[in-house]
Write a protein that holds these residues in place. Structure first.
Motif, short mmCIF file in Angstrom:
data_model
loop_
_atom_site.label_atom_id
_atom_site.label_comp_id
_atom_site.label_asym_id
_atom_site.label_seq_id
_atom_site.Cartn_x
_atom_site.Cartn_y
_atom_site.Cartn_z
N LEU A 59 -2.16 8.27 119.80
CA LEU A 59 -2.82 8.77 118.60
C LEU A 59 -2.31 10.16 118.25
O LEU A 59 -1.73 10.86 119.08
N ASP A 60 -2.54 10.57 117.01
CA ASP A 60 -2.07 11.87 116.54
C ASP A 60 -2.97 12.97 117.10
O ASP A 60 -4.12 13.13 116.69
N ALA A 61 -2.41 13.71 118.07
CA ALA A 61 -3.20 14.73 118.76
C ALA A 61 -3.61 15.87 117.85
O ALA A 61 -4.57 16.60 118.14
N ASN A 62 -2.88 16.07 116.75
CA ASN A 62 -3.16 17.20 115.85
C ASN A 62 -4.24 16.89 114.83
O ASN A 62 -4.63 17.77 114.05
N SER A 63 -4.71 15.64 114.79
CA SER A 63 -5.73 15.27 113.82
C SER A 63 -7.09 15.24 114.49
O SER A 63 -7.21 14.84 115.66
N PRO A 64 -8.12 15.63 113.77
CA PRO A 64 -9.47 15.60 114.37
C PRO A 64 -9.97 14.17 114.49
O PRO A 64 -9.61 13.29 113.71
N SER A 65 -10.82 13.93 115.48
CA SER A 65 -11.43 12.61 115.66
C SER A 65 -12.59 12.43 114.70
O SER A 65 -13.27 13.40 114.34
N ILE A 66 -12.81 11.18 114.29
CA ILE A 66 -13.98 10.87 113.48
C ILE A 66 -14.94 10.06 114.33
O ILE A 66 -14.54 9.43 115.31
#
Length: 751
Positions: free
Chosen positions: A504-511
């Motif tokens: 997963l994209d580590a730089n994006s926040p989780s929802i």
């Protein structure tokens, strides 16, 4: 090495070996071309609508195919009567065993997955030869895929050419003179096919071995050895399973022969051969042939030396058989009723014990002889077994179940006494000068090849091909490895975090995924005893490839899934259902669905009347890392997806025969059935057409008959093939708990 020079190769693994993707491309990269050739029957319909069955010499060289009336090496200058090119859209379907020309043959169907109306068929003399041709065409297809991906100016196809199957093909030049060649002959020549069709039979030879068999699920049965007989073990199932109809016994032995030959011997109805290894069965007679994987047989027991009532018995039973992607064989045998064969005079009608044969290759890399583990499993009444056990099995060796279990020992001695059967190989390396074959075989490659192979073989019989065949001249005569278990358990505990960082994209926040916003037609279960529902189990019941799999084939227990299962739909419709995500009523099109970073939709299309679709929805809390294996799968080509999309089934509870039919091995769905991929916006939908495979249709029809008593787990994976992709991880899981078929709701278009 120049053309015409003799080729001397080291012994090549026989038909038991499988071609990996890397091996499939090796000929292009190393400059070595593999050529397959042998005699087959060509089946079809001629220009006036009559069916024909012609003996033909088939040549597969690289991605080019030619069919001759005679062997080119013996008739210089002969022209092929059919020729074509193997494209990456070719599908080879195994239709199973069929009877024609008074013999039993194994039929393969060729068609283009973009246009399934164009079909052609060939028939092979043995199961091993059929499997070897499947491998050969799969290798040619992989070569075509590799050429397309590489962008070769000689092989690259435009989209127009790919879709226009009747279109012009570019001129193909001769290969360079220094090209090394490996010639592999499949089968033993036309006399073997004619001998099978004339009912004369034959002793076959072969040499093969493959890697050890490794299970992909945790075994739910617990076995205890109760007796050893002539080198085989007889075991009882000591597991107290819910819903068990009886008690399971099995006999297990190692037989020095290849799986193809053992399979044919077990399936054969020839009484003279069967008398040599089966002390129980009298006559066997074919009553009905349903399809190439299913028939009904009438038989007799004449066990006068076994029981005290000395009565003759007759019975009717059905047989279903499958060949797995790991090249193992499973044969299911059920009691049946058939009005064509009433009870024979002087015989007592009985029901056979439900039973299965399982034939699996063993790793014999240290031996030149193929070895298989053969297991015969049967169900006996628990009450009868309890009586035998209390009496120290004093009368067990005089019973029909005991005689059935001893069939494995009989097979072992039968093959030991017939070394010709043990050493048979459906393919051999040919050491004859290359010029004998290559000069003839390249004739068609110097002309304009304007047809795909499935077009050429599917077309009506040509005038040349309608000539009499009377002038054909015949020749003159693994155990599971659980290494570093404690380390593996620790790794599993931290695997979810590692996965999220890499996939997963580590730089994006989780929802936060709110399950209440997503509702499918099948409800989520509230507990283990709940029925007609789904849940999301952990991956603890599955075995997946470990970090060192490429070195030692070690597998580890699966961890938590990467994606979250948010809903399941259970649809019915008159026609097949696809592109579910695009429907306006799908929650993928809702505002909540559009806010999710990524959704994976698995649509399992189940053929029946009506058709059913089981649709699984998996969601990610973050966008997918484009550079990860999952990212490459999502945005890769359909060829790449087909080679990696893997499913592992596991029957947790249910009838044991269904467990054996479904199996415990992972399946590359893109290789077994037709898969269509829809990649848009924030989702990927995979439509899995189970009905595209006759074997898959047979298995799913059996499962549907017992579905209300079955608890089944499914795991979705992307197969790891490179060291940097290991260890594998589980994308998603689902547990289906005793689903009721009638609970399926109409698809939105039909509601």
């Amino acid at each position: 090495m120049e053309d015409g020079a003799a080729t001397k190769e080291a012994p090549v693994a026989g038909a038991g070996d499988t071609m990996s993707d890397a091996e499939g491309y090796a000929s292009e990269k190393s400059g070595r071309e593999v050529e397959y050739f042998g005699w087959v029957y060509h089946l079809g319909v001629n220009s006036i609508g009559h069916e024909y069955c012609h003996l033909r010499y088939l040549v597969l060289k690289g991605t080019y195919v030619a069919m001759y009336k005679r062997e080119p090496s013996n008739h210089r200058g002969i022209k092929p009567i059919r020729k074509g090119v193997v494209n990456h859209t070719l599908v080879v379907e195994e239709l199973g065993r069929h009877n024609f020309n008074n013999g039993e043959f194994y039929v393969l169907r060729f068609y283009n997955r973009l246009d399934q109306t164009k079909k052609g068929e060939i028939a092979c003399g043995t199961a091993g030869e059929a499997r070897k041709w499947i491998e050969a065409f799969e290798q040619a297809k992989q070569q075509a895929e590799y050429n397309l991906l590489r962008g070769s100016s000689r092989h690259k196809l435009s989209i127009d050419n790919e879709l226009n199957l009747e279109g012009h093909r570019p001129r193909v030049r001769r290969y360079a003179k220094d090209l090394r060649k490996k010639l592999i002959k499949i089968g033993k020549g036309p006399e073997m096919l004619i001998r099978r069709s004339s009912g004369l039979g034959s002793h076959l030879r072969r040499e093969t071995y493959i890697e050890a068999d490794v299970e992909d699920v945790i075994e739910t049965h617990k076995w205890r050895c109760v007796r050893t007989v002539n080198g085989i073990r007889i075991l009882e199932d000591v597991t107290n399973l819910k819903g068990a109809r009886g008690l399971l016994l099995k006999s297990v032995g190692v037989i020095e022969a290849n799986a193809d030959t053992i399979f044919e011997v077990v399936l054969s109805l020839d009484r003279h051969k069967r008398y040599e290894w089966d002390m129980l069965t009298g006559d066997l007679e074919l009553v009905d042939s349903v399809d190439g994987h299913y028939d009904v047989v009438y038989g007799t027991y004449e066990p006068t030396q076994l029981n005290w009532w000395r009565s003759k018995k007759d019975f009717v039973f059905s047989r279903q058989w499958f060949r797995g992607q790991d090249e193992s064989y499973t044969i299911l045998q059920f009691p049946a009723v058939n009005k064509k064969r009433p009870q024979r005079s002087g015989y007592q009608r009985t029901k056979i014990n439900p039973s299965t044969w399982e034939i699996r290759r063993l790793n014999t890399s240290d031996s030149s002889t193929a070895k298989c583990q053969v297991t015969l499993m049967l169900e006996v009444p628990a009450k009868s077994w309890g009586i035998w056990r209390r009496n120290q099995y004093s009368n067990f060796d005089r019973t029909i179940p005991y005689a059935l279990l001893c069939q494995v020992a009989g097979l072992k001695e039968y093959f030991g006494a017939n070394p010709a059967l043990t050493s048979y190989s459906p393919s051999t390396i040919v050491d004859s000068p290359i010029s004998d074959s290559s000069n003839a075989h390249t004739e068609f490659k110097d002309s304009e090849v304007d047809e795909e192979f499935f077009d050429a073989i599917a077309s009506s019989d040509s005038l040349e091909d309608e000539d009499s065949d009377d002038e054909i001249e015949l020749p003159k005569a693994g155990n599971m490895k659980l290494k570093n278990v404690s380390w593996a358990i620790l790794a599993l505990k931290r695997s979810k975090a590692v996965l999220e960082r890499s996939e997963l994209d580590a730089n994006s926040p989780s929802i936060i995924i709110d399950p209440s916003q997503f509702h499918g037609s099948m409800r989520q279960g509230k507990g283990e005893t709940d029925t007609n529902c789904w849940s999301s189990p952990s991956g603890q019941g599955f075995m997946i490839r470990g970090k060192n799999y490429l070195k030692d084939y070690s597998k580890i227990v699966g961890g938590d899934p990467l994606l979250k299962l948010i809903g399941v739909d259970w649809f019915r419709a008159d026609n097949s259902i696809d592109k579910v995500a695009l429907h306006p009523k799908s929650f993928i099109q809702s505002e909540a669905g559009k806010r999710l970073p990524f959704i994976l939709i698995i649509n399992l299309e189940i053929p029946s009347k009506p058709n059913y679709s089981l649709v699984l929805y998996y969601a990610a809390e973050k966008p997918i890392n484009k550079e990860s294996l999952l990212g490459r799968f999502l945005d890769g080509t359909n060829m790449f997806r087909d080679s990696r999309f893997k499913l592992i089934p596991r029957i947790v509870e249910g009838y044991w025969m269904v467990k054996r039919a479904v199996g415990s091995k992972a399946c590359l769905l893109g290789k077994a059935v037709t898969c269509k991929y829809l990649r848009q916006d924030n989702f990927l939908e995979i439509d899995v057409d189970i009905g595209s495979s006759s074997v898959a249709r047979s298995i799913i029809s059996l499962v549907l008959g017992y579905i209300t008593s079955i608890v089944v787990d499914l795991a979705i994976l992307i197969e790891a093939k490179e060291e940097e992709e290991l260890p594998e991880y589980i994308l998603g899981t689902v547990r289906l708990n005793r689903v009721r078929v009638e609970s399926a709701v109409p698809f939105w278009d039909e509601s």
